[in-house]
Design a protein around this motif. Structure first.
Motif, PDB file in Angstrom:
ATOM      1  N   ALA A 213      36.122  33.437  27.774  1.00 46.29           N
ATOM      2  CA  ALA A 213      36.101  32.498  28.890  1.00 46.29           C
ATOM      3  C   ALA A 213      35.825  31.075  28.420  1.00 46.29           C
ATOM      4  O   ALA A 213      35.940  30.129  29.212  1.00 46.29           O
ATOM      5  CB  ALA A 213      35.048  32.915  29.910  1.00 46.29           C
TER       6      ALA A 213
ATOM      7  N   ASP B 224      41.244  37.764  37.006  1.00 47.37           N
ATOM      8  CA  ASP B 224      40.575  37.648  35.714  1.00 47.37           C
ATOM      9  C   ASP B 224      41.095  38.767  34.825  1.00 47.37           C
ATOM     10  O   ASP B 224      41.440  39.850  35.320  1.00 47.37           O
ATOM     11  CB  ASP B 224      39.054  37.762  35.852  1.00 47.37           C
TER      12      ASP B 224
ATOM     13  N   GLY C 130      41.347  33.094  36.569  1.00 47.75           N
ATOM     14  CA  GLY C 130      40.186  33.180  35.691  1.00 47.75           C
ATOM     15  C   GLY C 130      38.917  33.005  36.491  1.00 47.75           C
ATOM     16  O   GLY C 130      38.060  32.177  36.175  1.00 47.75           O
ATOM     17  N   THR C 131      38.747  33.832  37.505  1.00 52.62           N
ATOM     18  CA  THR C 131      37.705  33.598  38.518  1.00 52.62           C
ATOM     19  C   THR C 131      36.289  33.802  38.011  1.00 52.62           C
ATOM     20  O   THR C 131      35.352  33.229  38.556  1.00 52.62           O
ATOM     21  CB  THR C 131      37.971  34.485  39.749  1.00 52.62           C
ATOM     22  N   GLY C 132      36.080  34.634  36.982  1.00 47.38           N
ATOM     23  CA  GLY C 132      34.730  34.835  36.460  1.00 47.38           C
ATOM     24  C   GLY C 132      33.787  35.363  37.527  1.00 47.38           C
ATOM     25  O   GLY C 132      34.048  36.388  38.161  1.00 47.38           O
TER      26      GLY C 132
END
Length: 260
Positions: free
Chosen positions: A190, A123, A100-102
């Motif tokens: 997110a 992600d 979930g690196t964003g």
């Protein structure tokens, strides 16, 4: 109008919109737009008065030691998350996975501190991955950072000695209480799992050991009330040396565990 008049006008507009410390933000926006003139400045003030996060108005956020591009497709990097960075840097690593690196702020900040390390950021959002890629390019880390679209571990292969994640941990029932900057402008997926805020922790805890080397670490950012329950999830999954680490305000912010 003079600069002083523009600042007063900007601060008044921000104050009317309920922005805390409006003069400070008026000055920040002026510094970012002064070369473009009064109209550009007032346009940015209007955006901020709509409660758009300051980082999105500016297009960036300073986080840890670097500046990161920020858009509406990624979470605004927060100072609280620097606790995760500092926890991860307590021990060396060579192969890093960020789930979930964003914006890529966690992965890239860690790689910048460990010159021999490489990393993979995942992600589910293609738009977020585009932002992360831009940040990797800006920081000169494209040779050591890869990004793939994946629902947690679904498309991940290989082994890692460090897995980190700042997953969506806000319960659906809490979303209406968030500030408008967060609730209206940051990507909902997110922020919340549309359930109790623990879904991602359950998935990651149950699957992480298959991607961790012996002695590898799993480190989560958590909400302040989630330390005990996330620790219990790691313990049930077989992790050892479980710790709950507070942020600078003394609130529980990070949970870490080791693959035995």
């Amino acid at each position: 109008m003079t600069e002083d008049e523009l600042l007063r006008k900007g601060a008044s507009t921000l104050s009317d919109a309920g922005i805390p410390d409006p003069m400070r933000e008026a000055r920040i926006l002026w510094r970012a737009t002064s070369f473009d003139g009064a109209d550009a400045y007032l346009a940015k003030v209007a955006q901020r008065a709509s409660r758009m996060p300051l980082s999105q108005v500016l297009g960036y956020r300073d986080f840890y030691k670097h500046r990161f591009i920020v858009t509406r497709d990624v979470l605004d990097p927060r100072p609280d998350t620097e606790t995760l960075i500092e926890t991860a840097l307590r021990a060396p690593f060579t192969r890093l996975l960020d789930l979930g690196t964003g914006s890529g702020c966690i992965l890239l900040s860690l790689l910048a501190e460990q010159p021999a390390a490489t990393g993979l950021g995942t992600d589910i959002s293609k738009a977020a991955l585009d932002v992360a890629g831009q940040n990797a390019t800006a920081l000169g880390l494209t040779g050591r950072a890869d990004f793939i679209q994946s629902n947690w571990f679904a498309n991940v292969t290989g082994q890692f000695d460090l897995i980190v994640s700042n997953p969506p941990y806000i319960a659906a029932s809490e979303m209406d209480d968030l500030q408008p900057e967060v609730r209206l402008f940051e990507p909902r997926g997110a922020l919340t799992d549309e359930a109790d805020g623990l879904s991602a922790y359950r998935i990651i805890a149950c699957n992480a050991q298959s991607r961790l080397v012996t002695g590898g670490r799993l480190i989560f950012e958590i909400g302040p009330s989630q330390g005990a329950v996330v620790s219990a999830l790691l313990e049930s999954a077989g992790f050892t040396d479980i710790q709950v680490i507070p942020d600078l305000d003394g609130r529980n912010r990070v949970v870490s565990g080791k693959n035995p």
